[in-house]
Motif scaffolding. Structure first.
Motif, PDB file in Angstrom:
ATOM      1  N   CYS A  98       0.296  79.285  14.590  1.00  0.00           N
ATOM      2  CA  CYS A  98       0.652  78.403  13.308  1.00  0.00           C
ATOM      3  C   CYS A  98       1.906  77.743  13.414  1.00  0.00           C
ATOM      4  CB  CYS A  98       0.490  79.379  12.136  1.00  0.00           C
ATOM      5  SG  CYS A  98       0.721  78.693  10.748  1.00  0.00           S
ATOM      6  N   ASP A  99       1.882  76.437  13.061  1.00  0.00           N
ATOM      7  CA  ASP A  99       3.210  75.693  12.882  1.00  0.00           C
ATOM      8  C   ASP A  99       3.422  75.901  11.412  1.00  0.00           C
ATOM      9  OD1 ASP A  99       5.346  73.920  12.617  1.00  0.00           O
ATOM     10  OD2 ASP A  99       4.196  72.385  13.542  1.00  0.00           O
ATOM     11  N   LEU A 100       4.658  76.402  11.254  1.00  0.00           N
ATOM     12  CA  LEU A 100       5.390  76.643   9.772  1.00  0.00           C
ATOM     13  C   LEU A 100       5.420  75.587   8.959  1.00  0.00           C
ATOM     14  CD1 LEU A 100       7.788  79.483  10.824  1.00  0.00           C
ATOM     15  CD2 LEU A 100       5.948  79.743   9.185  1.00  0.00           C
ATOM     16  N   GLY A 106      23.059  90.298  11.606  1.00  0.00           N
ATOM     17  CA  GLY A 106      24.153  89.848  12.631  1.00  0.00           C
ATOM     18  C   GLY A 106      23.661  89.287  13.942  1.00  0.00           C
ATOM     19  N   SER A 122      21.016  90.877  16.778  1.00  0.00           N
ATOM     20  CA  SER A 122      20.267  91.658  17.147  1.00  0.00           C
ATOM     21  C   SER A 122      19.845  91.606  18.528  1.00  0.00           C
ATOM     22  CB  SER A 122      19.310  91.762  16.077  1.00  0.00           C
ATOM     23  OG  SER A 122      18.437  93.077  16.123  1.00  0.00           O
ATOM     24  N   GLY A 179       8.873  85.563  19.563  1.00  0.00           N
ATOM     25  CA  GLY A 179      10.493  85.567  19.783  1.00  0.00           C
ATOM     26  C   GLY A 179      10.812  86.591  20.297  1.00  0.00           C
ATOM     27  N   GLY A 180      12.188  86.635  20.400  1.00  0.00           N
ATOM     28  CA  GLY A 180      12.962  88.012  21.049  1.00  0.00           C
ATOM     29  C   GLY A 180      12.957  89.012  19.978  1.00  0.00           C
ATOM     30  N   LEU A 181      13.097  88.918  18.740  1.00  0.00           N
ATOM     31  CA  LEU A 181      12.727  90.030  17.778  1.00  0.00           C
ATOM     32  C   LEU A 181      11.188  90.236  17.643  1.00  0.00           C
ATOM     33  CD1 LEU A 181      15.470  89.586  15.213  1.00  0.00           C
ATOM     34  CD2 LEU A 181      15.608  91.020  17.128  1.00  0.00           C
ATOM     35  N   SER A 203      16.000  79.351  15.570  1.00  0.00           N
ATOM     36  CA  SER A 203      17.070  80.497  15.465  1.00  0.00           C
ATOM     37  C   SER A 203      18.464  80.287  15.880  1.00  0.00           C
ATOM     38  CB  SER A 203      16.434  81.683  16.151  1.00  0.00           C
ATOM     39  OG  SER A 203      16.439  81.425  17.512  1.00  0.00           O
ATOM     40  N   PHE A 213       9.992  85.778  10.480  1.00  0.00           N
ATOM     41  CA  PHE A 213      10.866  85.865  11.471  1.00  0.00           C
ATOM     42  C   PHE A 213      11.078  84.533  12.076  1.00  0.00           C
ATOM     43  CE2 PHE A 213      13.379  89.821  11.666  1.00  0.00           C
ATOM     44  CZ  PHE A 213      12.828  90.515  10.778  1.00  0.00           C
ATOM     45  N   GLY A 241      10.762  80.455  12.878  1.00  0.00           N
ATOM     46  CA  GLY A 241      11.573  79.180  12.650  1.00  0.00           C
ATOM     47  C   GLY A 241      12.515  78.966  13.884  1.00  0.00           C
ATOM     48  N   SER A 287      17.133  86.207   7.248  1.00  0.00           N
ATOM     49  CA  SER A 287      18.337  85.361   7.030  1.00  0.00           C
ATOM     50  C   SER A 287      19.156  85.771   8.205  1.00  0.00           C
ATOM     51  CB  SER A 287      18.802  85.531   5.553  1.00  0.00           C
ATOM     52  OG  SER A 287      19.886  84.714   5.306  1.00  0.00           O
ATOM     53  N   TYR A 307      21.445  75.230  10.613  1.00  0.00           N
ATOM     54  CA  TYR A 307      20.711  76.435  10.882  1.00  0.00           C
ATOM     55  C   TYR A 307      20.932  77.395   9.519  1.00  0.00           C
ATOM     56  CZ  TYR A 307      19.703  81.124  12.468  1.00  0.00           C
ATOM     57  OH  TYR A 307      19.406  82.322  12.565  1.00  0.00           O
ATOM     58  N   LYS A 333      18.873  78.717   6.112  1.00  0.00           N
ATOM     59  CA  LYS A 333      18.805  80.188   5.839  1.00  0.00           C
ATOM     60  C   LYS A 333      19.303  80.662   4.447  1.00  0.00           C
ATOM     61  CE  LYS A 333      17.125  81.847   9.648  1.00  0.00           C
ATOM     62  NZ  LYS A 333      15.582  82.465   9.912  1.00  0.00           N
ATOM     63  N   ASP A 371       2.665  82.780  15.537  1.00  0.00           N
ATOM     64  CA  ASP A 371       4.016  81.789  16.171  1.00  0.00           C
ATOM     65  C   ASP A 371       3.305  80.631  16.514  1.00  0.00           C
ATOM     66  OD1 ASP A 371       7.091  83.011  17.468  1.00  0.00           O
ATOM     67  OD2 ASP A 371       6.078  81.103  17.876  1.00  0.00           O
TER      68      ASP A 371
HETATM   69  P1  NAI Z   1      13.493  83.349  18.346  1.00  0.00           P
HETATM   70  O1  NAI Z   1      14.138  81.957  18.571  1.00  0.00           O
HETATM   71  O2  NAI Z   1      13.430  84.179  19.802  1.00  0.00           O
HETATM   72  O3  NAI Z   1      12.073  83.505  17.541  1.00  0.00           O
HETATM   73  C1  NAI Z   1      11.733  82.613  16.666  1.00  0.00           C
HETATM   74  C2  NAI Z   1      10.346  82.169  16.777  1.00  0.00           C
HETATM   75  O4  NAI Z   1      10.179  81.070  15.891  1.00  0.00           O
HETATM   76  C3  NAI Z   1      10.022  81.682  18.243  1.00  0.00           C
HETATM   77  O5  NAI Z   1       9.171  82.374  18.948  1.00  0.00           O
HETATM   78  C4  NAI Z   1       9.553  80.295  17.921  1.00  0.00           C
HETATM   79  O6  NAI Z   1       8.552  79.769  18.924  1.00  0.00           O
HETATM   80  C5  NAI Z   1       9.063  80.428  16.463  1.00  0.00           C
HETATM   81  N1  NAI Z   1       9.107  79.034  15.772  1.00  0.00           N
HETATM   82  C6  NAI Z   1      10.191  78.033  15.840  1.00  0.00           C
HETATM   83  N2  NAI Z   1       9.512  77.191  15.132  1.00  0.00           N
HETATM   84  C7  NAI Z   1       8.413  77.610  14.762  1.00  0.00           C
HETATM   85  C8  NAI Z   1       7.447  76.574  13.904  1.00  0.00           C
HETATM   86  N3  NAI Z   1       7.543  75.275  13.428  1.00  0.00           N
HETATM   87  N4  NAI Z   1       6.128  77.343  13.703  1.00  0.00           N
HETATM   88  C9  NAI Z   1       6.078  78.577  13.949  1.00  0.00           C
HETATM   89  N5  NAI Z   1       7.162  79.336  14.639  1.00  0.00           N
HETATM   90  C10 NAI Z   1       8.017  78.679  15.023  1.00  0.00           C
HETATM   91  O7  NAI Z   1      14.550  84.269  17.579  1.00  0.00           O
HETATM   92  P2  NAI Z   1      14.802  85.812  17.219  1.00  0.00           P
HETATM   93  O8  NAI Z   1      16.244  85.967  18.081  1.00  0.00           O
HETATM   94  O9  NAI Z   1      13.631  86.740  17.786  1.00  0.00           O
HETATM   95  O10 NAI Z   1      15.070  85.514  15.659  1.00  0.00           O
HETATM   96  C11 NAI Z   1      13.984  85.905  14.952  1.00  0.00           C
HETATM   97  C12 NAI Z   1      14.561  85.352  13.418  1.00  0.00           C
HETATM   98  O11 NAI Z   1      15.675  86.471  13.024  1.00  0.00           O
HETATM   99  C13 NAI Z   1      14.918  84.123  13.341  1.00  0.00           C
HETATM  100  O12 NAI Z   1      14.280  83.532  12.060  1.00  0.00           O
HETATM  101  C14 NAI Z   1      16.193  84.235  13.356  1.00  0.00           C
HETATM  102  O13 NAI Z   1      16.851  83.112  12.672  1.00  0.00           O
HETATM  103  C15 NAI Z   1      16.550  85.423  12.556  1.00  0.00           C
HETATM  104  N6  NAI Z   1      17.930  85.999  13.159  1.00  0.00           N
HETATM  105  C16 NAI Z   1      17.993  86.567  14.512  1.00  0.00           C
HETATM  106  C17 NAI Z   1      19.214  86.991  14.917  1.00  0.00           C
HETATM  107  C18 NAI Z   1      19.268  87.728  16.045  1.00  0.00           C
HETATM  108  O14 NAI Z   1      20.531  88.183  16.503  1.00  0.00           O
HETATM  109  N7  NAI Z   1      18.343  88.104  17.185  1.00  0.00           N
HETATM  110  C19 NAI Z   1      20.560  86.932  14.022  1.00  0.00           C
HETATM  111  C20 NAI Z   1      20.203  86.414  12.771  1.00  0.00           C
HETATM  112  C21 NAI Z   1      18.830  85.785  12.269  1.00  0.00           C
END
Ligand code: NAI
Ligand code: 15L
Length: 267
Positions: free
Chosen positions: A51-53, A165, A167, A13-15, A76, A72, A74, A111, A137, A141, A34
């Motif tokens: 891996c599927d969570l 917040g 990121s 994912g992004g982060l 998002s 991280f 799930g 979270s 969502y 969390k 992921d």
């Molecule tokens: P993202 O959506 O880019 O990354 C989440 C990753 O989880 C994705 O690569 C996706 O393939 C993976 N994923 C989804 N379903 C899955 C499953 N069943 N099994 C395994 N992996 C799975 O989101 P981002 O922005 O990188 O955020 C990372 C975490 O931080 C997330 O949990 C998000 O809720 C949390 N978060 C992020 C914020 C932000 O500003 N970027 C703000 C608040 C929370």
């Protein structure tokens, strides 16, 4: 490095992509996971495991042999409940149950501010404020935070839940002038979360040292988190955008537009 092997979920994912680079100084081996494809391991210090969570056995295999988990992965963003259930709700249970079975003692849980998204932007809140989830969502969390609390009270597994917040490389709109968390400040928070002793279950808000913040981190003072960045440097760019009407959710609630997502239909 302080750790032998750290596990990062959501690594595609992004982060996750940012943390893949930034966590390496903390650990001899970084295990990345992921459901989506990722870049292959560039050396023996990286392990890549799809891996599927929602798959309990797969998560149990994933967690074997790690010192701490950065959870991280799930969904998002706001989605129908049925899409959130497997990745986020079953997923967070699988992570904690696998941590218990494999003796992992520390989790960093990504979270979200959407746990408290329906608080008004005129109110500043601390970690003890009532939760006001702003959708399925945010509810997932909130459930993850309860899972963390339970696994500490029952099994002594410690968690820092970071209510992140926004990121991203920079704040994308006026609301994010308050909610923005720089990548450097996120990494500091993760490092503090991993290395501070006796955190129990600590809830901390993830925001940089922005001029206006709605979140008071005094309940997490033991982490010693001192954000270094501020959204102020992006103010001119953000304020070049059209103004947001005073009754727009982005101008009213901590959670912004998430508070107005859905409904998703009756099927
Ligand atoms: P993202 O959506 O880019 O990354 C989440 C990753 O989880 C994705 O690569 C996706 O393939 C993976 N994923 C989804 N379903 C899955 C499953 N069943 N099994 C395994 N992996 C799975 O989101 P981002 O922005 O990188 O955020 C990372 C975490 O931080 C997330 O949990 C998000 O809720 C949390 N978060 C992020 C914020 C932000 O500003 N970027 C703000 C608040 C929370
Ligand atoms: C979140 O929880 C999301 O994962 C992220 O994509 C942003 O929308 C962020 O919150 C936010 O509130 O800005």
């Amino acid at each position: 490095p302080p750790f032998h092997r750290l596990l990062l979920t959501g690594a595609a994912g992004g982060l996750g992509k940012v943390l893949r680079e930034r966590l390496q100084p903390l650990t001899e081996i970084l295990r990345l996971s992921d459901i989506a494809e990722m870049a292959p391991a560039e050396g023996p210090h990286i392990e890549v495991q799809i891996c599927d969570l929602a798959d309990k056995q797969a998560v149990h295999q994933l967690v074997e042999g790690v010192d701490a988990i950065l959870h991280f992965g799930g969904v998002s963003v706001e989605r129908p409940f049925e899409e959130i259930l497997g990745p986020n709700i079953s997923g967070v249970f699988h992570i904690y149950e696998a941590a218990r079975r494999h003796g992992v003692k520390r989790v960093i849980f990504a979270s979200s501010n959407h746990v408290i998204g329906f608080h008004k932007q005129t109110d500043t809140i601390d970690a003890n404020a009532p939760r006001r989830p702003d959708g399925y969502y945010g509810l997932s969390k909130s459930y993850g935070e309860d899972m963390a609390s339970f696994y500490f009270d029952r099994y002594g597994i410690e968690t820092v839940s970071i209510r992140i917040g926004s990121s991203f490389t920079e704040p994308l709109n006026r609301r994010m002038m308050s909610t923005w968390l720089s990548y450097d400040d996120l990494v500091q928070l993760i490092e503090r979360g991993l290395t501070t002793p006796d955190v129990g279950h600590t809830v901390v808000y993830g925001a940089s040292a922005n001029k206006t913040v709605w979140w008071d981190n005094s309940k997490a003072a033991h982490l010693g988190f001192e954000p270094k960045d501020t959204s102020e440097v992006f103010r001119d760019k953000v304020e070049a955008q059209p103004p947001v009407p005073a009754d727009d959710p982005n101008a009213l609630y901590h959670g912004g537009a998430f508070t107005a997502a859905g409904p998703f239909g009756d099927d």
